[in-house]
Write a protein that holds these residues in place. Structure first.
Motif, PDB file in Angstrom:
ATOM      1  N   ASP A  25      10.953  18.422  -7.506  1.00  0.00           N
ATOM      2  CA  ASP A  25      12.050  18.356  -7.570  1.00  0.00           C
ATOM      3  C   ASP A  25      11.986  18.847  -5.580  1.00  0.00           C
ATOM      4  N   ILE A  26      11.923  17.806  -4.989  1.00  0.00           N
ATOM      5  CA  ILE A  26      11.555  17.116  -3.521  1.00  0.00           C
ATOM      6  C   ILE A  26      12.631  16.049  -2.950  1.00  0.00           C
ATOM      7  N   GLY A  27      12.575  15.528  -1.910  1.00  0.00           N
ATOM      8  CA  GLY A  27      13.264  14.746  -1.374  1.00  0.00           C
ATOM      9  C   GLY A  27      12.385  13.440  -0.735  1.00  0.00           C
ATOM     10  N   ALA A  28      11.428  14.304   0.021  1.00  0.00           N
ATOM     11  CA  ALA A  28      10.621  12.875   0.589  1.00  0.00           C
ATOM     12  C   ALA A  28       8.968  13.030   0.147  1.00  0.00           C
ATOM     13  N   ILE A  29       8.112  11.915   0.302  1.00  0.00           N
ATOM     14  CA  ILE A  29       7.260  11.560  -0.265  1.00  0.00           C
ATOM     15  C   ILE A  29       6.355  11.023   0.575  1.00  0.00           C
ATOM     16  N   PRO A  30       5.482  11.494   0.957  1.00  0.00           N
ATOM     17  CA  PRO A  30       4.748  11.317   2.343  1.00  0.00           C
ATOM     18  C   PRO A  30       3.988   9.798   1.583  1.00  0.00           C
ATOM     19  N   VAL A  31       3.453   8.291   2.256  1.00  0.00           N
ATOM     20  CA  VAL A  31       2.821   7.120   1.884  1.00  0.00           C
ATOM     21  C   VAL A  31       1.684   6.787   2.652  1.00  0.00           C
ATOM     22  N   VAL A  32       0.745   7.265   1.573  1.00  0.00           N
ATOM     23  CA  VAL A  32      -0.803   7.103   1.764  1.00  0.00           C
ATOM     24  C   VAL A  32      -1.320   5.733   1.946  1.00  0.00           C
ATOM     25  N   ASN A  33      -2.530   5.633   2.886  1.00  0.00           N
ATOM     26  CA  ASN A  33      -3.215   4.713   2.227  1.00  0.00           C
ATOM     27  C   ASN A  33      -5.093   5.290   2.205  1.00  0.00           C
ATOM     28  N   GLY A  34      -5.538   5.421   1.225  1.00  0.00           N
ATOM     29  CA  GLY A  34      -6.320   6.339   0.992  1.00  0.00           C
ATOM     30  C   GLY A  34      -6.268   7.480   1.885  1.00  0.00           C
ATOM     31  N   ASP A  35      -6.466   8.735   2.221  1.00  0.00           N
ATOM     32  CA  ASP A  35      -5.854   9.994   2.891  1.00  0.00           C
ATOM     33  C   ASP A  35      -5.550   9.561   3.533  1.00  0.00           C
ATOM     34  N   GLN A  36      -4.822   8.491   4.582  1.00  0.00           N
ATOM     35  CA  GLN A  36      -4.601   8.305   5.879  1.00  0.00           C
ATOM     36  C   GLN A  36      -2.807   7.974   5.894  1.00  0.00           C
ATOM     37  N   ASP A  45      15.752   6.803   1.843  1.00  0.00           N
ATOM     38  CA  ASP A  45      15.171   5.804   2.149  1.00  0.00           C
ATOM     39  C   ASP A  45      15.507   5.146   0.602  1.00  0.00           C
ATOM     40  N   LEU A  46      15.388   5.355  -0.242  1.00  0.00           N
ATOM     41  CA  LEU A  46      15.398   4.895  -1.355  1.00  0.00           C
ATOM     42  C   LEU A  46      16.930   4.335  -1.854  1.00  0.00           C
ATOM     43  N   VAL A  47      17.839   5.153  -1.056  1.00  0.00           N
ATOM     44  CA  VAL A  47      19.280   4.705  -1.164  1.00  0.00           C
ATOM     45  C   VAL A  47      19.984   3.632  -0.389  1.00  0.00           C
TER      46      VAL A  47
END
Length: 140
Positions: A25-36, A45-47
């Motif tokens: 139930d969120i509208g944004a997800i951080p994108v990580v490479n490992g923990d960065q 963005d999806l739309v």
């Protein structure tokens, strides 16, 4: 600050990101490479970069995410975070330490915090008004 953050990897597909958003139930997800932290993918963005561009659900998150993300350092004060969110009309801001994602602060977190100064309350009003007028943003 929310410390247990739902994240995606750049090679996750947009369908997986959408399911994570729905389930949490969120509208944004951080994108990580490992923990960065390398970006953030929002429902917007999806739309706009996915569905409206007729990209398939198998499209990688890395190709539709917002790459330039304004962040707050882990040792930032609440007032500094509120100022950043207000100045840039952000509903949420990832928190990092040396580039590694450690949490996220969202408007909802601020609304339940004991914000004793007028600046914080004014910032919440300002950010909320901006959302109503123009949508939400992450670009810096």
């Amino acid at each position: 600050m929310t410390k247990k953050v739902v994240t995606c990897q750049q090679d996750d597909n947009s369908y997986e990101a959408a399911v994570k958003m729905r389930d949490a139930d969120i509208g944004a997800i951080p994108v990580v490479n490992g923990d960065q932290l390398v970006g953030i993918v929002t429902d917007r963005d999806l739309v706009l970069r996915g569905i409206a561009e007729k990209k398939p659900n198998s499209q990688e998150v890395g190709s539709i995410m917002t790459k330039e993300v304004l962040t707050a350092e882990e040792d930032a004060t609440l007032e500094e975070i509120v100022r950043l969110m207000s100045e840039h009309q952000l509903r949420r801001i990832p928190v990092v330490k040396n580039g590694a994602l450690t949490g996220i602060v969202a408007l909802g977190d601020l609304s339940v915090e004991d914000l004793s100064n007028d600046r914080a309350g004014d910032a919440l009003t300002e950010i909320s008004q901006q959302d109503q007028d123009h949508g939400q943003g992450f670009l810096h």
